[in-house]
Design an enzyme around this catalytic site. Structure first.
Site, PDB file in Angstrom:
ATOM      1  N   ARG A  37       0.822  -1.120   0.063  1.00 54.39           N
ATOM      2  CA  ARG A  37      -0.071   0.138   0.040  1.00 54.39           C
ATOM      3  C   ARG A  37       0.940   1.294  -0.072  1.00 54.39           C
ATOM      4  NH1 ARG A  37      -4.797  -0.720   4.116  1.00 54.39           N
ATOM      5  NH2 ARG A  37      -5.728   0.949   2.950  1.00 54.39           N
ATOM      6  N   HIS A  83      -8.168  -3.460  -6.370  1.00 58.62           N
ATOM      7  CA  HIS A  83      -7.961  -2.934  -5.211  1.00 58.62           C
ATOM      8  C   HIS A  83      -8.951  -2.820  -4.149  1.00 58.62           C
ATOM      9  CE1 HIS A  83      -4.749  -0.438  -2.934  1.00 58.62           C
ATOM     10  NE2 HIS A  83      -5.798   0.619  -2.670  1.00 58.62           N
ATOM     11  N   TYR A 127     -19.039  13.487  -9.919  1.00 64.22           N
ATOM     12  CA  TYR A 127     -19.040  14.898 -10.876  1.00 64.22           C
ATOM     13  C   TYR A 127     -17.795  15.017 -11.699  1.00 64.22           C
ATOM     14  CZ  TYR A 127     -22.637  16.111  -7.547  1.00 64.22           C
ATOM     15  OH  TYR A 127     -23.919  16.329  -6.525  1.00 64.22           O
TER      16      TYR A 127
END
Length: 836
Positions: A37, A83, A127
């Site tokens: 990570r 993921h 958006y």
């Protein structure tokens, strides 16, 4: 349920120490975070989440020339396939790769609000839209040609690349930051051209040192230093050198600032580049807080005029504010920060701190493997194609026999078998011939096949050459790097400026000769002396200050902007002051109240200024004279620690005041002059050395109503003259040799006539013909002239006019500029000597 019926896994029970289990579990967790990570790979410079986002976009066909896709779609594909750690962390990584203020070379082309340097968060993923940036496609180039290993995804449904092919050294280009368990990484971004040139040099010179890759003071080398997307300046090279040689270093990153003049007077500071990862809005807010709390003085307004073209933060200064001081305070507190470099990355799954050469070496080895595997893949394909083309050429040479054989065969299998037996074809060749269309037997088709076969053979030869010669393989890597440099290279944004030590006010202020003016109502300012052209004696000068009504000029002196001053007051106090701490103002400005510069009491006035640079290194004495005729000497060492609140310089009798101070070496004579024109000269040792709190001894006997006007220190053989100036603007110079030595506390000799024309004596100075003079009147007129303009006369004479004064105006102060005689202005009218 009996033990025999229990699941097999439950039948095995082990006794384990809890501390051992906790230790092993924590190590497993830590390594999972480190490898899976938080830390980037040294090969492609990407963290797992970044790599998976780009590969998911590649899978989806969201390339740089495709239409933008909803970010939520990309995040969903990444999370569902590769993921499984939450959509927010994926979107945060996606947004950062689209921010041109975070990545030097963005990997995602975003459409919509992806955050700002003001700390605004990106809009919700529903958006915004995104697609791969061209640089990301270069990171994925050739991924389908067996260039990298693939591993199973989290649920074994799919495979994902272990690392991307990466045509560019992305770890250095875009940097990386991350916090793992017990370790972190913070690698700054760099300029593509510099990194590519350094990589090519390393390929050509594998034994080179790290220092060979870094641009040194001589300009030799390749990598100048980090190149932040937000520009700004890196102060000094030591931090860069440390980071590149050891993998650890601290960089001082300073904002880019310009100074502009305001239309209404005063200056403004304009910030055009901020340090990397600086929150602009928060920084402006904190500057405003410091201004409101009085920590930064001289700022009247702060505005953010930034737009899409760049940063522009405007800081308006108050009239009379010292621009350099405000600028320096902003640097100290807000506009300079430290970037700590820690080049930690994963090498073969293990975290390692790497220097610059090791970082580039890991990338070169990665590209060597990528190009080798790609070349082998392409060679295999080319050989397969050549094999097929060889079969087609056989078929064309025996077209009629091949057609007859296929036509007379019972089925395709028989036809393939006949071709293998009759024409010595392979399984692949026979399969291709059987499927080949009859139209392929034309003569034009034959020419095309022969041409293609020749091209394929040339490709095979080139690929075999690359695979068989390491120099050729490395040459391919260098050619591809050069192509990337030409395609994506750009100029540096971050400048490297020399480190002159900690930022101080003095560093930012040019050395310049200044005139400092004080008034009776305690207003003070400084002006460049160059604003006042020298004139012949008797001139009127030009306006140097406009005191408020009822105020008058009391003191004027000349000093360099970097000079260290000891400021003595009428109350016997001494203060420490740097000239640049006095606000610089225009000639017509009143000045600022002296309490803003020196912590004076209400009834204190500045009466003497001594320019002593680095008093701690000086040997000698300060000789002081009071209005009532007392004289004393104190060692300079007693004034080593003059603080901002001032210290006692001398004790005074009630009603007495300190009027003048001189620096002596212990072997000189002191000359004390009075307002009524009397002088006395005696050996300075007659006034024994005393402590700061002592009053001193009697220096001259004063007639009733007379006061001490000034003090001069001189030596036999100096060839000096005594310059005396009176209140009405007259003066004279007389050789000091005409003033015989006496014992202290005598009445002395007549120096100058102080009649109605001359007025009282106000100033005594030891001068040479090469010295310059600055005279100032109480109304604010300043005149520069030279000592040689004043003719030599004997004692007890009237003198000549030195400065022309308006009615009701008087000379307030005179300052001598050693060796400061300039050519006087020939256009200035000379004035009658008035009784010379």
């Amino acid at each position: 349920m009996s033990a025999d019926d229990a699941p097999e896994a439950a039948r095995e029970i082990r006794n384990v120490r809890i501390e051992d289990e906790m230790e092993q579990s924590y190590i497993d967790y830590a390594m999972s975070v480190i490898v899976g990570r938080a830390l980037p790979s040294a090969r492609d410079g990407l963290k797992p989440v970044q790599r998976r986002i780009l590969y998911a976009m590649h899978d989806m066909g969201v390339s740089s020339n495709a239409g933008h896709r909803k970010s939520s779609n990309i995040v969903g594909e990444t999370m569902g396939n590769y993921h499984p750690h939450g959509d927010q962390s994926i979107y945060d990584a996606l947004a950062r790769m689209a921010q041109d203020f975070s990545l030097r070379y963005p990997l995602v082309d975003g459409q919509g609000n992806f955050g700002s340097v003001d700390g605004d968060p990106p809009a919700a993923m529903r958006y915004t839209e995104a697609r791969m940036a061209p640089m990301a496609e270069e990171m994925l180039a050739d991924i389908g040609e067996d260039t990298v290993d693939f591993v199973a995804n989290y649920d074994d449904r799919l495979t994902e690349p272990e690392v991307l092919p990466a045509k560019v050294p992305n770890l250095l280009l875009n940097g990386a930051s991350g916090i793992a368990v017990g370790m972190s990484t913070n690698i700054p971004p760099h300029n593509l051209r510099e990194v590519v040139d350094a990589t090519i040099h390393l390929i050509d010179n594998p034994e080179c040192e790290v220092s060979d890759l870094i641009v040194g003071p001589d300009g030799e080398g390749f990598v100048k230093g980090p190149d932040f997307p937000t520009g700004a300046n890196i102060v000094g090279r030591q931090g860069i050198y440390d980071a590149y040689t050891s993998g650890r270093g601290k960089l001082r990153v300073r904002a880019e600032m310009d100074t502009e003049e305001r239309d209404r007077g005063g200056d403004r500071i304009v910030v055009t580049e901020l340090p990397y990862q600086e929150n602009k809005a928060r920084r402006i807010e904190r500057i405003a807080e410091d201004v409101n709390e009085g920590k930064i003085e001289g700022i009247s307004d702060i505005r953010d005029e930034s737009d899409r073209d760049g940063v522009r933060v405007v800081i308006d200064l108050k009239r009379g504010a010292n621009t350099e001081v405000v600028r320096n305070k902003l640097l100290e507190s807000h506009l300079e920060r430290t970037f700590s470099v820690l080049s930690l990355a994963l090498v073969d799954g293990q975290p390692r701190v790497l220097n610059l050469k090791e970082l580039l070496s890991e990338y070169v080895e990665h590209r060597r493997e990528v190009v080798r595997r790609r070349s082998q893949y392409r060679l295999d394909e080319a050989e397969d194609r050549a094999h097929i083309l060889e079969g087609r050429l056989k078929a064309l040479e025996n077209a009629e026999a091949v057609v007859d054989l296929i036509r007379n065969s019972e089925d395709r299998d028989a036809a393939r078998a006949g071709l293998r037996e009759e024409f010595d074809m392979s399984e692949a060749q026979s399969e291709h011939i059987v499927r080949m269309q009859l139209g392929s037997l034309t003569s034009m088709e034959t020419a095309e096949i022969e041409s293609e076969y020749a091209d394929v053979q040339a490709t095979i030869e080139r690929l075999e050459e690359i695979l068989g010669d390491d120099d050729e393989l490395m040459g391919v890597i260098k050619d591809e790097l050069r192509a990337m440099r030409e395609e994506y290279g750009d100029d540096r944004r971050t400048s490297i400026i020399e480190d002159t030590g900690s930022v101080t006010r003095e560093d930012l202020i040019p050395e310049e000769d200044m005139v400092v003016v004080l008034t009776e109502d305690d207003y003070i300012k400084r002006m460049p002396i160059a604003e006042f052209d020298p004139q012949h004696r008797g001139g009127k000068g030009i306006i140097g200050v406009r005191p408020k009504e009822g105020d008058r000029v009391s003191t004027v002196f000349q000093a360099n902007s970097h000079d260290y001053l000891m400021v003595f007051t009428s109350a016997g106090q001494v203060y420490r002051l740097k000239v640049y701490e006095i606000p610089e103002m225009s000639r017509t400005a009143r000045g600022t109240n002296v309490v803003n510069v020196i912590d004076l009491d209400a009834d204190e006035e500045v009466t003497a200024v001594v320019d002593v640079d680095d008093v701690e290194d000086e040997e000698g004495y300060l000789a002081m004279a009071t209005r009532g005729g007392y004289v004393k000497r104190t060692e300079l060492a007693a004034f080593e620690n003059v603080h901002s609140g001032g210290i006692i310089a001398t004790k005074l009798e009630d009603g007495d005041r300190l009027v003048d101070v001189e620096v002596t070496d212990g072997t000189q004579d002191l000359v004390v002059g009075t307002r009524k024109g009397m002088t006395i000269r005696f050996d300075e040792t007659e006034a024994r050395s005393m402590g700061r709190s002592a009053r001193g001894v009697n220096g001259i006997k004063l007639d009733e109503g007379d006061e001490v006007a000034g003090l001069v220190a001189t030596s036999e053989g100096d060839g000096l003259d005594l310059l005396t100036v009176t209140r009405n603007g007259y003066g004279k110079r007389t050789p000091l040799s005409e003033y015989r030595q006496q014992s202290r506390y005598g009445k002395g000799l007549i120096d100058i006539k102080t009649n109605e024309r001359n007025g009282e004596a106000i100033s005594l100075s030891a001068v040479t013909a090469d010295d310059g003079l600055v005279l100032m009147s109480e109304s604010g007129q300043i005149m520069r002239t030279t000592v040689d303009e004043v003719s030599r006369q004997g004692r007890n004479t009237m003198g000549v006019r030195m400065m022309s004064l308006d009615e009701g105006d008087w000379v307030a102060g005179v300052d001598v500029v050693p060796g400061g005689a300039d050519d006087t202005d020939d256009d200035t009218d000379d004035t009658d000597d008035d009784g010379e």
